[in-house]
Design an enzyme around this catalytic site. Sequence first.
Site, PDB file in Angstrom:
ATOM      1  N   PHE A 124       0.855  -1.187   0.000  1.00 52.54           N
ATOM      2  CA  PHE A 124       0.000   0.000   0.000  1.00 52.54           C
ATOM      3  C   PHE A 124       0.893   1.240   0.000  1.00 52.54           C
ATOM      4  CE2 PHE A 124      -3.179   2.792   2.150  1.00 52.54           C
ATOM      5  CZ  PHE A 124      -4.247   2.568   1.313  1.00 52.54           C
ATOM      6  N   ASP A 195       1.986  -5.734   8.460  1.00 44.97           N
ATOM      7  CA  ASP A 195       0.778  -4.926   8.345  1.00 44.97           C
ATOM      8  C   ASP A 195      -0.400  -5.893   8.181  1.00 44.97           C
ATOM      9  OD1 ASP A 195      -1.419  -3.487   7.385  1.00 44.97           O
ATOM     10  OD2 ASP A 195      -0.142  -1.957   6.476  1.00 44.97           O
ATOM     11  N   TYR A 220     -11.119  -0.126  10.927  1.00 45.10           N
ATOM     12  CA  TYR A 220     -12.337   0.192  10.161  1.00 45.10           C
ATOM     13  C   TYR A 220     -12.642  -0.753   9.020  1.00 45.10           C
ATOM     14  CZ  TYR A 220      -8.762   2.652   7.383  1.00 45.10           C
ATOM     15  OH  TYR A 220      -7.638   2.972   6.669  1.00 45.10           O
ATOM     16  N   LYS A 221     -11.769  -1.737   8.790  1.00 43.79           N
ATOM     17  CA  LYS A 221     -12.032  -2.666   7.675  1.00 43.79           C
ATOM     18  C   LYS A 221     -12.880  -3.829   8.197  1.00 43.79           C
ATOM     19  CE  LYS A 221      -8.201  -0.922   4.989  1.00 43.79           C
ATOM     20  NZ  LYS A 221      -6.741  -0.883   4.843  1.00 43.79           N
ATOM     21  N   ARG A 368     -12.380  -5.108  -7.150  1.00 35.75           N
ATOM     22  CA  ARG A 368     -12.089  -5.798  -5.890  1.00 35.75           C
ATOM     23  C   ARG A 368     -13.388  -6.027  -5.126  1.00 35.75           C
ATOM     24  NH1 ARG A 368      -8.453  -3.209  -1.063  1.00 35.75           N
ATOM     25  NH2 ARG A 368     -10.329  -1.941  -0.898  1.00 35.75           N
TER      26      ARG A 368
HETATM   27  C1  LIG Z   1      -6.158   0.457   4.632  1.00 34.63           C
HETATM   28  C2  LIG Z   1      -4.688   0.416   4.708  1.00 34.63           C
HETATM   29  C3  LIG Z   1      -3.984   1.453   5.299  1.00 34.63           C
HETATM   30  C4  LIG Z   1      -4.726   2.676   5.790  1.00 34.63           C
HETATM   31  O1  LIG Z   1      -4.045   3.405   6.719  1.00 34.63           O
HETATM   32  P1  LIG Z   1      -4.671   4.611   7.542  1.00 34.63           P
HETATM   33  O2  LIG Z   1      -3.481   5.342   7.954  1.00 34.63           O
HETATM   34  O3  LIG Z   1      -5.416   3.994   8.707  1.00 34.63           O
HETATM   35  O4  LIG Z   1      -5.597   5.380   6.670  1.00 34.63           O
HETATM   36  C5  LIG Z   1      -2.608   1.323   5.389  1.00 34.63           C
HETATM   37  N1  LIG Z   1      -1.969   0.236   4.918  1.00 34.63           N
HETATM   38  C6  LIG Z   1      -2.632  -0.780   4.321  1.00 34.63           C
HETATM   39  C7  LIG Z   1      -1.905  -1.976   3.807  1.00 34.63           C
HETATM   40  C8  LIG Z   1      -4.006  -0.705   4.192  1.00 34.63           C
HETATM   41  O5  LIG Z   1      -4.674  -1.677   3.588  1.00 34.63           O
END
Ligand SMILES: *Cc1c(COP(=O)(O)O)cnc(C)c1O
Length: 409
Positions: A124, A195, A220-221, A368
Amino acid sequence: MTSREECRALDASDELAPIRSDFILDDAVLYLDGNSLGPVSKAARSRVHELIDTQWAQELVRGWGNGWMQGPTRLGNRLAPLIGARQGEVVVADTLTILLAKLIGGALDQRRDRHVVLTDVANFHSDIYIVRAMAARAGRPITVKAIERSTLDQVLGDDVALVMLTHVDFRTGEMLDMKAITQKVHDAGALMLWDLAHSTGAVPLDVTDADVDFAAGCGYKYLNGGPGAPAFLYVRTSWQGIVENPLPGWLGHARPFDFELGYEPAPGVQAFVTSSPSMLGLAALDGALDVWDRATMDQVRAKSLAMTDLFIALVQERLAGLFEVVTPLEHHRRGSQVALRHDQAYGIIQALIERNVIGDFRAPDICRFGFTPLYLRFVDVYDAIEQLVSVMESEAYRDERFVVRKAVT
Ligand SMILES: *Cc1c(COP(=O)(O)O)cnc(C)c1O
């Protein structure tokens, strides 16, 4: 070919089916995006209302007497079993990118004779930005290498201080072997940071068994904690008191109300808390975690695999040759989402959303779909495919309205 009746029969015998009524959902919407933002549970809503009405409104600053300060560790302990952590190893605070910054910064103070950090070029983007930024501020020259993860074995040498990977690929849904990779990283003398954004609440996890050093994930996921919900971090007990929080604040201090100018970290994982707990966010997440008292991760995983198998089978039967199924077919390499590749992915997702089937688009060419067993039914999978077939047959995705991309995809 699987029929709608067969899907109904699967729902009728599904042990998790009653949990759907714990959520506030619109039956007209097929929500295949709970991997991006989970829906509201009734418990989350009432916990937030209760906090506002009975604590904040009535007690004002005296509300802190309700244990608000302990919120991050209390919720961390509540969440710990979902990732296989022990009590006292998890705190809930901040957001994921910020928590990654803390863990990366802390980890890079160790292994000071090493100057390479490895991450995945498919990671990400936020993870990549933050690891580069923290490495640049580590106080010694560090090179961040964003590698193809298949080359990890070749690149993992005795110059590597830290490896940071995302356990389930946010785009493809591929799940990595946490235990085997962590072992390799340790054998090379490096530290491992996982992560767990697309893993927590999606697949069974055991950070203790895998001997993970550090981990962090989203609220939040799949945990349904609400938009921008607080995230969580994990610091293995053996690192506590050794690895420091690079963003110290008063609530990570041993005695926050002594107002001392010298920083002395609180014992344990509390040291990774920086600021006042975001109580409304914690309340929502606390309520959202109630549903996990009624479901085991094994039940969730079994249903998740059955749903993703069903979705993939229906794509192959009814949309043969139209999409490349990017998500691995082997169960042990699959998270809880399915990614389909198509040149017109953006338009396809927009046309589906107009038909009340909500998935998301991930650039450049991925449709997705997230599968969340706590509230999705097998019949939803079937109906989503019906709509996808209709979008593909009508070529609705070619509509000129879908030429310009929205800000949030
Ligand atoms: C959703 C996601 C994030 C989001 O990070 P925030 O800082 O909470 O907005 C970061 N890394 C990965 C791999 C994600 O899927």
